[in-house]
Motif scaffolding. Structure first.
Motif, PDB file in Angstrom:
ATOM      1  N   ARG A  58     -30.010 -14.550 -67.534  1.00 35.14           N
ATOM      2  CA  ARG A  58     -29.619 -14.823 -68.921  1.00 35.14           C
ATOM      3  C   ARG A  58     -30.701 -15.639 -69.603  1.00 35.14           C
ATOM      4  O   ARG A  58     -31.543 -16.261 -68.954  1.00 35.14           O
ATOM      5  N   ILE A  59     -30.666 -15.601 -70.933  1.00 39.82           N
ATOM      6  CA  ILE A  59     -31.619 -16.323 -71.775  1.00 39.82           C
ATOM      7  C   ILE A  59     -30.816 -17.167 -72.752  1.00 39.82           C
ATOM      8  O   ILE A  59     -29.836 -16.680 -73.339  1.00 39.82           O
ATOM      9  N   CYS A  60     -31.209 -18.426 -72.927  1.00 36.62           N
ATOM     10  CA  CYS A  60     -30.546 -19.316 -73.878  1.00 36.62           C
ATOM     11  C   CYS A  60     -31.562 -19.801 -74.904  1.00 36.62           C
ATOM     12  O   CYS A  60     -32.587 -20.379 -74.532  1.00 36.62           O
ATOM     13  N   SER A  69     -38.795 -19.599 -79.790  1.00 36.14           N
ATOM     14  CA  SER A  69     -38.266 -18.232 -79.746  1.00 36.14           C
ATOM     15  C   SER A  69     -39.298 -17.115 -79.908  1.00 36.14           C
ATOM     16  O   SER A  69     -38.964 -15.946 -79.691  1.00 36.14           O
ATOM     17  N   LEU A  72     -39.700 -14.368 -77.264  1.00 30.23           N
ATOM     18  CA  LEU A  72     -38.615 -13.426 -76.968  1.00 30.23           C
ATOM     19  C   LEU A  72     -39.057 -11.961 -76.945  1.00 30.23           C
ATOM     20  O   LEU A  72     -38.678 -11.217 -76.033  1.00 30.23           O
ATOM     21  N   ILE A  76     -38.300  -9.729 -73.673  1.00 30.94           N
ATOM     22  CA  ILE A  76     -37.347  -8.625 -73.771  1.00 30.94           C
ATOM     23  C   ILE A  76     -38.003  -7.303 -73.395  1.00 30.94           C
ATOM     24  O   ILE A  76     -37.429  -6.485 -72.660  1.00 30.94           O
ATOM     25  N   VAL A  90     -27.913 -12.880 -73.518  1.00 24.93           N
ATOM     26  CA  VAL A  90     -28.736 -13.743 -74.369  1.00 24.93           C
ATOM     27  C   VAL A  90     -27.808 -14.533 -75.279  1.00 24.93           C
ATOM     28  O   VAL A  90     -27.034 -13.959 -76.045  1.00 24.93           O
ATOM     29  N   ARG A 104     -35.956  -8.990 -81.272  1.00 23.76           N
ATOM     30  CA  ARG A 104     -35.623  -8.011 -80.242  1.00 23.76           C
ATOM     31  C   ARG A 104     -36.361  -6.696 -80.467  1.00 23.76           C
ATOM     32  O   ARG A 104     -36.801  -6.054 -79.513  1.00 23.76           O
ATOM     33  N   LEU A 115     -29.590  -5.426 -72.306  1.00 21.28           N
ATOM     34  CA  LEU A 115     -29.579  -6.753 -72.892  1.00 21.28           C
ATOM     35  C   LEU A 115     -28.235  -6.951 -73.573  1.00 21.28           C
ATOM     36  O   LEU A 115     -27.790  -6.098 -74.338  1.00 21.28           O
ATOM     37  N   PRO A 117     -26.453  -9.341 -76.084  1.00 16.21           N
ATOM     38  CA  PRO A 117     -26.414 -10.476 -77.021  1.00 16.21           C
ATOM     39  C   PRO A 117     -25.031 -11.110 -77.031  1.00 16.21           C
ATOM     40  O   PRO A 117     -24.025 -10.419 -77.228  1.00 16.21           O
TER      41      PRO A 117
END
Length: 310
Positions: A58-60, A69, A72, A76, A90, A104, A115, A117
């Motif tokens: 996961r990505i935070c 950011s 990203l 991705i 995410v 994205r 992915l 979201p």
């Protein structure tokens, strides 16, 4: 064997330097591998570590300022290039959904990874992780919508072999005792608490761009490992408050007042060339385990707390 460790990809703030890449932090927490705030260059920084894009679960993202950011798109696209076989969630501020969508699909690529979201839209929102662990997001004080994250392991117990042996409990019976909470042995009911001791769950907190606020303390409370921004030194306290950031002294006081065990300072302004100044300032307020983060360094989550006697 489980591992709980932080890998630092970058420690800069708005502007990278020759020694500091933009933000990026990977937390390996048992089966979860979480990438926090991938700034520019995060994909390349990963190549200098033992973490791969395929490891990520996961990505935070705390907020959509570029230094947190702009990495990203590369991350991705790398997930798809490597055909990561598992879904990657995410988490990001819901108010920044448009920014996420742009990042994205910043360029054309063949999307082969799944992915997911999962935007955060409420202060205190909880995200369920495997093993009963939870990831809680709290709204911070910054010019744009920003959330910090706290990972909490539920409290448990540690079975004591000598007490189990005294009651003749072994093998599958131990598992049954844990599941049910008691076990009948030779006409006597043995409770779990008679053959175990409490095992406090561990906590991790991640606090980026913010001024001092209640949420900072809530996230840091009893953290075994706190990763927190200290963009400025105390001489720029007024500027820090104006732009929604912390000083090293403020971060250290938060850690001291919140019972933090290991404090990791990061997100340093480019105006400071010597990281020792952050350590010196923090040491005036925090006497515990202090780490001034370095690019490509690793920081272990401290061993479990020893339960209090009785």
């Amino acid at each position: 064997m489980s591992m709980r460790e932080l890998t630092v990809l970058g420690t800069a703030s708005q502007t990278p330097t020759r020694q500091r890449n933009h933000n990026g932090y990977v937390l390996r927490w048992d089966d979860e591998v979480i990438l926090f705030d991938p700034g520019e260059g995060s994909q390349r920084q990963l190549l200098h570590t033992t973490v791969t894009a395929t490891d990520l679960t996961r990505i935070c993202v705390t907020h959509f300022h570029g230094d947190h950011s702009l990495g990203l798109p590369g991350i991705i696209q790398r997930l798809s290039l490597d055909r990561v076989p598992h879904p990657v969630a995410v988490h990001f501020p819901a108010g920044g959904a448009e920014y996420f969508a742009r990042l994205r699909h910043a360029t054309s690529f063949h999307e082969a990874a799944e992915l997911r979201p999962e935007p955060v839209d409420a202060d205190g929102q909880r995200i369920a992780l495997r093993g009963g662990h939870t990831l809680t997001a709290r709204r911070l004080r910054h010019p744009i919508e920003t959330y910090g994250y706290q990972l909490v392991e539920p409290d448990g117990c540690r079975m004591l072999p000598e007490r189990l042996a005294a009651y003749g409990i072994a093998g599958p019976a131990v598992g049954e005792l844990l599941r049910v909470g008691h076990l009948d042995v030779d006409g006597r009911r043995v409770r779990t608490d008679e053959v175990s001791e409490p095992r406090p769950g561990q906590r991790f907190a991640f606090v980026m761009d913010t001024g001092l606020c209640d949420a900072v303390y809530a996230l840091a409370e009893h953290a075994d490992l706190l990763v927190i921004e200290s963009t400025f030194l105390d001489s720029e306290t007024a500027l820090a408050a104006e732009v929604g950031h912390l000083t090293a002294a403020q971060a250290a006081r938060v850690a001291a007042e919140s019972g933090v065990r290991r404090l990791v300072l990061t997100h340093f302004s480019q105006r400071y060339a010597d990281p020792a100044r952050f350590a010196a300032e923090a040491r005036e307020h925090f006497t515990g385990d202090l780490v001034v983060a370095e690019d490509l360094g690793t920081v272990a989550v401290p061993p479990r707390r020893v339960p209090s006697p009785g």
